[in-house]
Design an enzyme around this catalytic site. Structure first.
Site, PDB file in Angstrom:
ATOM      1  CB  SER A   1      -3.900   2.735   4.913  1.00  0.00           C
ATOM      2  OG  SER A   1      -2.767   3.188   5.623  1.00  0.00           O
ATOM      3  CG  ASP A   2       2.308   0.014   3.032  1.00  0.00           C
ATOM      4  OD1 ASP A   2       2.124  -1.166   2.713  1.00  0.00           O
ATOM      5  OD2 ASP A   2       3.402   0.461   3.407  1.00  0.00           O
ATOM      6  CE  LYS A   3       1.846  -4.529   9.325  1.00  0.00           C
ATOM      7  NZ  LYS A   3       3.061  -4.115  10.079  1.00  0.00           N
TER       8      LYS A   3
ATOM      9  CB  THR B   1       1.452   3.880   5.968  1.00  0.00           C
ATOM     10  OG1 THR B   1       2.385   3.809   4.901  1.00  0.00           O
ATOM     11  CG2 THR B   1       0.341   4.851   5.605  1.00  0.00           C
TER      12      THR B   1
END
Length: 874
Positions: A347-349, A352
């Site tokens: 997961s992109d931070k 997101t």
């Protein structure tokens, strides 16, 4: 005007993508000094006055236009590829034989299904081109360039290395630049590098193609254009990325299994005919070749899962409709099956897991100052019309009564990269001039006469406390802003305190991650920010805090298509990654895939596009760029990650439905193939005509598309294509169904040889063919009811209403075909009743066989797992 950069745990200048960094003689990434800039200009054979038109023309011819150029396979070649392969070959052979024998119903049905499957695959494949098209939209359309000593506006595609261009606020950077003149430029490169704040640039820094200038204006020289830019290399990764769907692989393996089986049975058929002719007649009769060809045709039509790709596509399309109600848009149907098996979610931070919006944390006042005093002071050192992220966070945190109205603005000193602070000069209600400053903590400390020095463990002085707090905030990855006030025209300053700032997690992110873990997913954070910032967010969200710097795992010369085992293992055990750039994200996904993981990657920026396409299931979150949405297989239209969890649960339900269909389809294919061969070898009788098999395929598969609405029990763990289990269980069910069908054949043959039964109901071979046809139609759907659940058929979950009604409707059609003799010989009502009673009895028998076989297969898998685990640990 821009606010100062905030301090973090790692404020080194190496925030640039490795391939886009300007390197000095030692190879380390840094801001270039005047001598290094002059050397770079000499290397590019240019000067601060730019190129001449003639030089630019020569370089354009040599280096090509400043545009993304991806060489992809032609669409015609892709289209023809869908008619090439084991399953298409067998379907095409069946169509050719039908054509040569003038069996037009067979020919048109088979050819139609072949064209339908090709059209579906070709339509899905064209999605890849959209990702590159979206990337191209992010490039600048025009550029202001100095040619022949004159500034002019040209198409950005005409830029060449060595061109001198100017970039101002609001413009897209047209190429990779080395900034050589100007005071200040604030560049938003979040979509490229994942950094959550605009980056301040100065002379000697680089600016990257596709990033957006937010404030300021500077002049730069183009050092890379087109595919050689950071943006272009991202596009090349998108063009080369992509993994083969596990569903496609499964269908191919199932097709191979059935084709090999059909080939073996065809050899048996031909061999038996040869032996019969040679043994009894001593010669081969070529006149019988047509009959053998007809038998082979029947076998081919029976063996090739002609409708399997179509049924799977329609089933997943109906599933995609269900996902759309969950605010998840499927852009690639195979994503549904892949999402069900995902065991690692990268997961992109920024944007997101977090809100991509700086928020003021609890102020830390010093001396007699109060928390509200600190916020008001920082706001007075801010221009009200500012759109800077830090300024917006400060202004948003003002108390509800907003006391700024009681102050009259007098002057404002904007931020610059040297002073690293902003100063607001105001006049209060009593007419006194007051100066307020906010800026980097070290700068504000110097302003207040504080100097960081080594202190003892019990040093409680304000200076030690201040710098200790700055270090503590930095260690947690929290950005901080110092605030001070001066009552005497800036002669002396008083420290008011620190304002911690953080891009906060989305409200539902922690709960979503917890749910994902319950579903058996390993969640890994992937961010372009520092490891310290990522670790703090990971701590708040309940993720592991073992985050690694991406460049410590992946070297610049590493082949992204061949990740070393040690690097892949490091990726597997890490909880997340900081300082990540596009090639790193791509490599992270590749490394996990090489270790056998099914990977989902979420993201929203251009920088995520290559990894989104390479991932088994790329997920573009709400608000994603066009490039990210085009590269992704799943696009979320609602904010938050909870939609992903809902999509995973729905995908696992769809996977169970597809698996039920696969069990049923293989079992029925085995039943029909072996029945045709056995009947011919034992009785010299053809139990089914080719048109009967085609009609069976239509009766069986078209209504079964409603299996997309069936009630199922979803797995608590990621689900995968277990080919051993699929083939084993399907074969057992197929053999049981063969026993049912061959048993009816034996009963029919016995009936025809029993006079008193023939007196009651005369039975011919044509009648027997229709009985077999009806038994396969009825028994097939009853078999689906059996295999759709691992429990007994008499327990929940029961078939859904759409599936049950579709089956009932189909059986009514089958009965009417038999009664009125449409496409098949007519059959008396009494024999229809006999066939149905026979099929219902066998449904109970096969259900018992299923329970026993499932128990045996599960015990065998459990024992195999016990044997594998000690080997893995050793």
């Amino acid at each position: 005007m821009s606010s100062p950069p905030l301090e973090t745990a790692d404020s080194s200048p190496s925030t640039k993508p490795p391939q886009a960094q300007i390197k000095n003689q030692t190879g380390s990434s840094t801001t270039l000094d005047a001598a290094a800039i002059a050397a770079k200009l000499s290397e590019l054979k240019t000067s601060s006055k730019g190129l001449t038109s003639l030089e630019a023309k020569d370089r354009l011819a040599k280096d090509g236009p400043n545009a993304i150029q991806a060489h992809e396979e032609s669409r015609w070649k892709k289209l023809l590829g869908y008619f090439w392969g084991p399953i298409p070959w067998m379907i095409e052979i069946a169509a050719v034989i039908s054509f040569l024998r003038a069996d037009w119903p067979d020919f048109f049905v088979i050819a139609g299904l072949l064209l339908y499957n090709a059209a579906i695959g070709f339509w899905q494949d064209n999605k890849a081109a959209n990702a590159l098209a979206a990337l191209k939209k992010g490039l600048a359309l025009k550029a202001s360039v100095c040619r022949d000593g004159v500034w002019a506006s040209i198409d950005a595609t005409e830029l060449v290395p060595g061109d001198v261009v100017t970039v101002a606020a609001g413009e897209i950077v047209p190429a990779d630049l080395l900034l050589i003149d100007g005071k200040y430029l604030s560049v938003d490169q979040a979509a490229l590098t994942g950094e959550s704040l605009p980056v301040s640039k100065k002379i000697g820094d680089g600016a990257y193609s596709g990033s957006i200038a937010r404030q300021g204006s500077m002049i730069g020289v183009a050092v890379a254009t087109g595919n050689n830019t950071f943006f272009g290399r991202t596009a090349k990764l998108v063009a080369s990325a992509g993994s083969k769907s596990h569903a496609e692989q499964a269908v191919l393996r199932i097709g191979d299994f059935l084709i090999i089986l059909a080939a073996a049975l065809a050899v048996v058929l031909v061999g038996a005919q040869l032996w019969h002719d040679l043994a009894y007649h001593g010669v081969w009769h070529w006149s019988e070749a047509g009959g053998i060809a007809q038998f082979v045709l029947v076998l081919l039509v029976a063996s090739v899962p002609v409708a399997m790709p179509a049924v799977m596509s329609v089933t997943m399309a109906l599933g995609a409709l269900a996902l759309s109600r969950q605010k998840a848009i499927v852009s690639r149907l195979s994503a549904i099956e892949e999402l069900a098996g995902v065991d690692v979610l990268c997961s992109d931070k920024t944007g997101t897991l977090t809100q991509n919006k700086l928020t003021l944390q609890a102020p830390i006042p010093f001396g007699t100052a109060k928390a509200d005093d600190l916020v008001i002071a920082a706001a007075l050192a801010t221009q009200k019309e500012s759109t800077d992220a830090i300024d917006l966070a400060v202004l948003k945190a003002l108390p509800d009564n907003n006391p700024l109205g009681s102050y009259k603005p007098v002057d404002f000193i904007p931020f610059d990269p040297v002073n690293k602070k902003t100063v607001g000069i105001v006049q209060d209600a009593a007419g006194h001039k007051i100066r307020y400053a906010k800026g980097a903590p070290q700068v504000i400390a110097t302003l207040c006469g504080m100097k960081e020095e080594p202190t003892g463990a019990n040093d409680n002085t304000p200076t030690a406390e201040y710098f200790g707090k700055v270090s503590e905030l930095a260690s947690h990855g929290t950005r901080s802003l110092g605030v001070a006030v001066s009552q005497d025209d800036g002669a002396t300053w008083t420290l008011l305190g620190l304002l911690p700032m953080l891009d906060p997690p989305r409200p539902d992110a922690a709960a979503t991650i917890a749910q994902a873990k319950k579903l058996g997913l390993s969640v890994k954070m992937v961010t372009g920010d520092d490891v310290a910032i990522g670790s703090e967010i990971a701590h708040q969200l309940g993720l592991g805090e073992h985050l690694l710097k991406a460049s410590d795992i992946f070297s610049a010369d590493m082949n992204p298509n061949k990740i070393p085992v040690d690097a892949a293992r490091a990726v597997e055990v890490a909880d997340g990654f900081g300082r990540v750039f596009p090639e790193h994200k791509f490599e992270i996904v590749k490394a996990l895939q090489e270790l056998g993981h099914i990977v989902a990657m979420t993201g929203d920026g251009v920088n995520d596009a290559p990894a989104l396409k390479q991932a088994d299931c790329g997920v573009a979150v709400s608000g994603a760029t066009d490039a990210a949405r085009s590269a992704a297989a799943l696009v979320l239209t609602a904010p938050g990650l909870s939609t992903i969890v809902n999509a995973i649960v729905e995908a696992r339900a769809i996977f169970e439905r597809i698996t039920s269909y696969i069990y049923y389809r293989i079992a029925m294919t085995i039943d029909i193939m072996f029945l045709v061969v056995a009947a011919y070898l034992v009785f010299g009788f053809q139990p089914l005509t080719a048109i009967m098999i085609v009609v069976l395929a239509l009766l069986d598969d078209i209504p079964i598309m409603t299996i997309a609405y069936d009630n199922v029990v979803t797995s608590p763990e990621p689900v995968r294509w277990n080919m051993h289990r699929i083939i084993s269980f399907s074969s057992i069910m197929g053999i049981a169904s063969l026993a049912e069908s061959f048993g009816l054949l034996l009963l029919g043959v016995g009936w025809m040889h029993t006079p008193w039964l023939m007196d009651i109901v005369p039975l011919t071979t044509a009648h027997l063919q229709t009985m077999i046809f009806l038994q396969l139609a009825a028994g097939g759907h009853l078999l689906l009811f059996v295999v759709r659940t691992r429990n007994t058929i008499f327990r929940r979950p029961y078939p859904s209403r759409p599936l049950f009604l579709a089956v009932v409707g189909t059986q009514i059609v089958a009965v009417l075909l038999c009664v009125f003799g449409i496409l098949v010989p007519a059959l008396p009502w009494i024999m229809i009743g006999v066939v149905w009673a026979y099929a219902l009895i066998w449904m109970v028998i096969i259900d018992a066989v299923k329970i026993i076989s499932n128990s045996q297969i599960k015990r065998r898998e459990k024992n195999s797992l016990k044997l594998v685990q000690p080997i893995a640990h050793s």
